[in-house]
Design an enzyme around this catalytic site. Structure first.
Site, PDB file in Angstrom:
ATOM      1  N   SER A 179      10.468 -11.607  14.327  1.00 13.40           N
ATOM      2  CA  SER A 179      11.600 -10.791  14.759  1.00 13.40           C
ATOM      3  C   SER A 179      12.204 -11.369  16.031  1.00 13.40           C
ATOM      4  O   SER A 179      11.497 -11.964  16.854  1.00 13.40           O
ATOM      5  CB  SER A 179      11.087  -9.374  15.041  1.00 13.40           C
ATOM      6  OG  SER A 179      12.047  -8.630  15.744  1.00 13.40           O
ATOM      7  N   LYS A 193       4.112  -9.400  16.704  1.00 16.21           N
ATOM      8  CA  LYS A 193       4.917 -10.485  16.124  1.00 16.21           C
ATOM      9  C   LYS A 193       4.628 -11.802  16.848  1.00 16.21           C
ATOM     10  O   LYS A 193       4.433 -12.837  16.210  1.00 16.21           O
ATOM     11  CB  LYS A 193       6.415 -10.139  16.209  1.00 16.21           C
ATOM     12  CG  LYS A 193       6.820  -8.964  15.341  1.00 16.21           C
ATOM     13  CD  LYS A 193       6.662  -9.283  13.876  1.00 16.21           C
ATOM     14  CE  LYS A 193       6.661  -8.093  12.982  1.00 16.21           C
ATOM     15  NZ  LYS A 193       6.164  -8.324  11.641  1.00 16.21           N
ATOM     16  N   ASN A 213       0.824  -1.218   0.000  1.00 18.32           N
ATOM     17  CA  ASN A 213       0.000   0.000   0.000  1.00 18.32           C
ATOM     18  C   ASN A 213       0.859   1.268   0.000  1.00 18.32           C
ATOM     19  O   ASN A 213       0.324   2.370   0.131  1.00 18.32           O
ATOM     20  CB  ASN A 213      -0.964   0.010   1.198  1.00 18.32           C
ATOM     21  CG  ASN A 213      -0.224   0.130   2.524  1.00 18.32           C
ATOM     22  OD1 ASN A 213       0.997   0.163   2.567  1.00 18.32           O
ATOM     23  ND2 ASN A 213      -0.988   0.209   3.607  1.00 18.32           N
ATOM     24  N   TYR A 261       4.646  -3.538  19.298  1.00 18.09           N
ATOM     25  CA  TYR A 261       5.189  -4.128  18.059  1.00 18.09           C
ATOM     26  C   TYR A 261       5.568  -5.596  18.297  1.00 18.09           C
ATOM     27  O   TYR A 261       5.195  -6.489  17.528  1.00 18.09           O
ATOM     28  CB  TYR A 261       6.411  -3.317  17.586  1.00 18.09           C
ATOM     29  CG  TYR A 261       7.179  -3.995  16.475  1.00 18.09           C
ATOM     30  CD1 TYR A 261       6.635  -4.121  15.195  1.00 18.09           C
ATOM     31  CD2 TYR A 261       8.450  -4.541  16.702  1.00 18.09           C
ATOM     32  CE1 TYR A 261       7.339  -4.762  14.175  1.00 18.09           C
ATOM     33  CE2 TYR A 261       9.155  -5.180  15.693  1.00 18.09           C
ATOM     34  CZ  TYR A 261       8.596  -5.289  14.439  1.00 18.09           C
ATOM     35  OH  TYR A 261       9.286  -5.929  13.433  1.00 18.09           O
ATOM     36  N   PHE A 316      17.134 -11.204  12.979  1.00 15.70           N
ATOM     37  CA  PHE A 316      17.924 -10.403  13.905  1.00 15.70           C
ATOM     38  C   PHE A 316      18.010  -8.978  13.315  1.00 15.70           C
ATOM     39  O   PHE A 316      16.962  -8.407  13.057  1.00 15.70           O
ATOM     40  CB  PHE A 316      19.234 -11.135  14.254  1.00 15.70           C
ATOM     41  CG  PHE A 316      18.921 -12.172  15.322  1.00 15.70           C
ATOM     42  CD1 PHE A 316      18.169 -13.304  15.009  1.00 15.70           C
ATOM     43  CD2 PHE A 316      19.244 -11.967  16.645  1.00 15.70           C
ATOM     44  CE1 PHE A 316      17.770 -14.213  15.999  1.00 15.70           C
ATOM     45  CE2 PHE A 316      18.862 -12.864  17.640  1.00 15.70           C
ATOM     46  CZ  PHE A 316      18.122 -13.986  17.318  1.00 15.70           C
ATOM     47  N   LYS A 357       6.450  -1.168  11.467  1.00 14.98           N
ATOM     48  CA  LYS A 357       7.540  -1.836  12.216  1.00 14.98           C
ATOM     49  C   LYS A 357       8.289  -0.948  13.192  1.00 14.98           C
ATOM     50  O   LYS A 357       9.379  -1.321  13.635  1.00 14.98           O
ATOM     51  CB  LYS A 357       8.530  -2.434  11.205  1.00 14.98           C
ATOM     52  CG  LYS A 357       9.186  -1.382  10.329  1.00 14.98           C
ATOM     53  CD  LYS A 357      10.416  -1.889   9.611  1.00 14.98           C
ATOM     54  CE  LYS A 357      11.057  -0.801   8.799  1.00 14.98           C
ATOM     55  NZ  LYS A 357      12.290  -1.171   8.148  1.00 14.98           N
TER      56      LYS A 357
END
Ligand code: NAD
Ligand code: UDP
Length: 336
Positions: A124, A152, A32, A148, A177, A84
């Site tokens: 992550s 995840k 997007n 955040y 990482f 993120k």
């Protein structure tokens, strides 16, 4: 295979598109443009010679997802699309849950409707929280230190629950990482909007003259030089890790989590020195107190990726910084 990359014009998605094409796959990109630029598509064509099959859409838009999947025979999805930024996630948690978690659920539902039950998910190392039990293996305890990170971990759990409910799903959560570096052409790279939150893009903007100095967040950690230590991985190694993961889905692995890292820790000061070697530019530094939420050190146990995927990171720290410098010096203002 034809592989759908959500967030395909983003930093990691664009490099993964190249690696997939080089491995003989076909790609469809969906984005997007909330955190990337249409110019990426021209650059990808320049690098690969392939005009990207691109769909401008939001991953929370089920009709758009249906349209993409109805018109193409998609074999697998790599799901990168999500906001993120840790700080923004604390300020706007609902935005993170809506896009990061809600978008994942919408995507998985659309995949299910079209019988595409192969997915690689961008997770992550943040799911390990501030664990100091190094190196971090995939079975280390998980914990959450910000919204955040919660998105995840929640998405990983959703994938696990989905496989438990229907074993025709195959899902690999890749725990990245610290991705750094750029394609060696200098045509694509990381282009953060506003002040970079991450170390390497910040150093690159200091080197190119956009910012006066790097602020080192803490030099009193219990590490060899007192600065924070992280496992930096070249984005092309990471991209090749995705190729290995998506190909491994054919072996019907069910649900699994795999670290993508080098297994080596590098301190902030070592990164600054490497960047100075690559660029020939002295990086002015200031030392400030520790950044809230940061731990002293984090690096991967990367042996599971080698064992399960047959993949190991090969690029050196000097290649990472040389490639970032080529990208940044050729594109001082990113894609603008
Ligand atoms: P990026 O922002 O460069 O790429 C993400 C892309 O997704 C962007 O192009 C953005 O426009 C798009 N996007 C965001 N929300 C969307 C939505 N609702 N619908 C459609 N497109 C949307 O980020 P990146 O560094 O390439 O990261 C990719 C993934 O990897 C993210 O899920 C991120 O959380 C994860 N990750 C990144 C890092 C890192 O340090 N870069 C580390 C661990 C995990
Ligand atoms: N860091 C720093 N100055 C900056 C950005 C980061 O000293 O402007 C440090 C940070 O404290 C950490 C390391 O660099 O020790 C990596 O930070 P980054 O935000 O890139 O990654 P993460 O903390 O998410 O691992």
């Amino acid at each position: 295979m034809r592989i759908l990359l959500t967030g395909g014009t983003g930093y990691i998605g664009s490099h993964t598109a190249i690696a997939l094409i080089e491995a003989g796959h076909q790609v469809t990109l969906l984005d997007n443009f909330s955190n990337s630029k249409p110019a990426v598509l021209d650059r990808l064509r320049e690098i690969t010679g392939v005009t990207m099959d691109f769909f401008e859409a939001d991953v929370t838009d089920e009709d758009a997802l249906d349209a993409v999947m109805a018109d193409r025979s998609i074999d697998a999805v790599i799901h990168f699309a999500a906001p993120k930024a840790v700080g923004e996630s604390i300020a706007r948690p609902l935005h993170y849950f809506e896009n990061g978690v809600g978008g994942t659920v919408k995507l998985l539902r659309a995949m299910d409707r079209h019988a595409v039950r192969n997915v690689v998910y961008s997770s992550s190392a943040t799911v390990y929280g501030l664990s100091e039990d190094l190196p971090l293996t995939e079975d280390a305890p998980t914990s959450v230190i910000n919204p955040y990170g919660r998105t995840k971990l929640m998405c990983e759990q959703i994938l696990g629950d989905l496989f438990a409910s229907d074993s025709s799903w195959n899902a690999i959560a890749l725990r990245y990482f610290n991705p750094v570096g750029a394609h060696p052409s200098g045509l694509i790279g990381e282009d953060p909007q506003g002040v970079p939150a991450n170390l390497v893009p910040f150093i690159a903007q200091v080197a190119v003259g956009r910012r006066p100095a790097l602020t080192i967040f803490g030099d009193d950690y219990p590490t060899p030089d007192g600065t924070g230590v992280r496992d930096y991985i070249h984005v092309l190694d990471l991209a090749e890790g995705h190729v290995a993961a998506v190909e491994h889905l054919a072996n019907k692995p069910g649900y699994d989590t795999i670290n993508l890292g080098t297994g080596q820790g590098v301190s902030v000061r070592e990164m600054v020195e490497a960047f100075e070697r690559a660029s020939g530019v002295a990086i002015p530094i200031e030392v400030a107190p520790r950044r809230p939420g940061d731990g002293p050190a984090s690096w991967a146990d990367a042996t599971k990726a080698a064992r399960v995927l047959g993949w190991t990171a090969t690029r050196t720290l000097d290649q990472m910084t040389a490639d970032v410098w080529r990208w940044q010096s050729h594109n001082p203002n990113g894609y603008d």
